[in-house]
Design a protein around this motif. Structure first.
Motif, PDB file in Angstrom:
ATOM      1  N   LYS A   1      21.278  65.605  42.657  1.00 31.72           N
ATOM      2  CA  LYS A   1      22.054  65.748  43.954  1.00 31.72           C
ATOM      3  C   LYS A   1      22.627  67.537  44.585  1.00 31.72           C
ATOM      4  O   LYS A   1      22.810  68.353  43.624  1.00 31.72           O
ATOM      5  N   GLU A   2      22.817  67.697  45.432  1.00 32.50           N
ATOM      6  CA  GLU A   2      23.404  68.901  45.563  1.00 32.50           C
ATOM      7  C   GLU A   2      24.877  69.392  45.724  1.00 32.50           C
ATOM      8  O   GLU A   2      25.523  68.092  45.629  1.00 32.50           O
ATOM      9  N   LEU A   3      24.663  70.183  45.030  1.00 34.78           N
ATOM     10  CA  LEU A   3      26.387  70.510  45.265  1.00 34.78           C
ATOM     11  C   LEU A   3      26.813  70.369  45.960  1.00 34.78           C
ATOM     12  O   LEU A   3      27.085  71.293  46.971  1.00 34.78           O
ATOM     13  N   PRO A   4      28.737  70.002  46.190  1.00 35.14           N
ATOM     14  CA  PRO A   4      29.877  70.517  47.588  1.00 35.14           C
ATOM     15  C   PRO A   4      30.427  71.582  48.103  1.00 35.14           C
ATOM     16  O   PRO A   4      30.011  72.687  47.166  1.00 35.14           O
ATOM     17  N   GLN A   5      30.037  71.848  49.461  1.00 32.81           N
ATOM     18  CA  GLN A   5      30.505  73.493  50.053  1.00 32.81           C
ATOM     19  C   GLN A   5      31.245  74.142  48.918  1.00 32.81           C
ATOM     20  O   GLN A   5      31.379  75.111  48.712  1.00 32.81           O
ATOM     21  N   GLU A   6      32.357  73.115  48.948  1.00 33.11           N
ATOM     22  CA  GLU A   6      33.787  73.311  48.556  1.00 33.11           C
ATOM     23  C   GLU A   6      33.606  73.846  46.777  1.00 33.11           C
ATOM     24  O   GLU A   6      34.057  74.383  46.701  1.00 33.11           O
ATOM     25  N   CYS A   7      32.636  72.759  45.922  1.00 29.01           N
ATOM     26  CA  CYS A   7      32.331  73.589  44.735  1.00 29.01           C
ATOM     27  C   CYS A   7      31.996  74.860  44.496  1.00 29.01           C
ATOM     28  O   CYS A   7      32.238  75.904  43.298  1.00 29.01           O
TER      29      CYS A   7
END
Length: 84
Positions: free
Chosen positions: A6-12
């Motif tokens: 999965k792609e990392l969230p933008q905040e992370c």
């Protein structure tokens, strides 16, 4: 190599860059956020190249049908018209 998982969230991603700017190493950032050191390195590498953590548009063949054709309500209208 193609990405997996999965792609990392933008905040992370933004947090990774901020921690790196504060002087933390890849291993410490990875341990703190419970993600792979290689993932941390990839996010920072992309940030250095693009000066942004946003996702780039993906290449590939465009969709053959416009989005409104995939709307179930639109398809139902077509079915009703063609049956009459």
């Amino acid at each position: 190599m193609a990405p997996h998982g999965k792609e990392l969230p933008q905040e992370c991603k933004n947090l990774i860059v901020r921690l790196h700017r504060d002087g933390k190493g890849y291993k410490k950032i990875g341990d703190q956020l419970k993600i792979s050191r290689n993932t941390v390195a990839a996010v920072i590498r992309r940030y250095r190249m693009n000066h942004s953590t946003t996702n780039q548009s993906r290449s590939g063949r465009p969709k053959t049908m416009p989005l409104h054709y995939t709307n179930p309500g639109y398809r139902a209208k077509i079915t009703k018209v063609s049956k009459e």
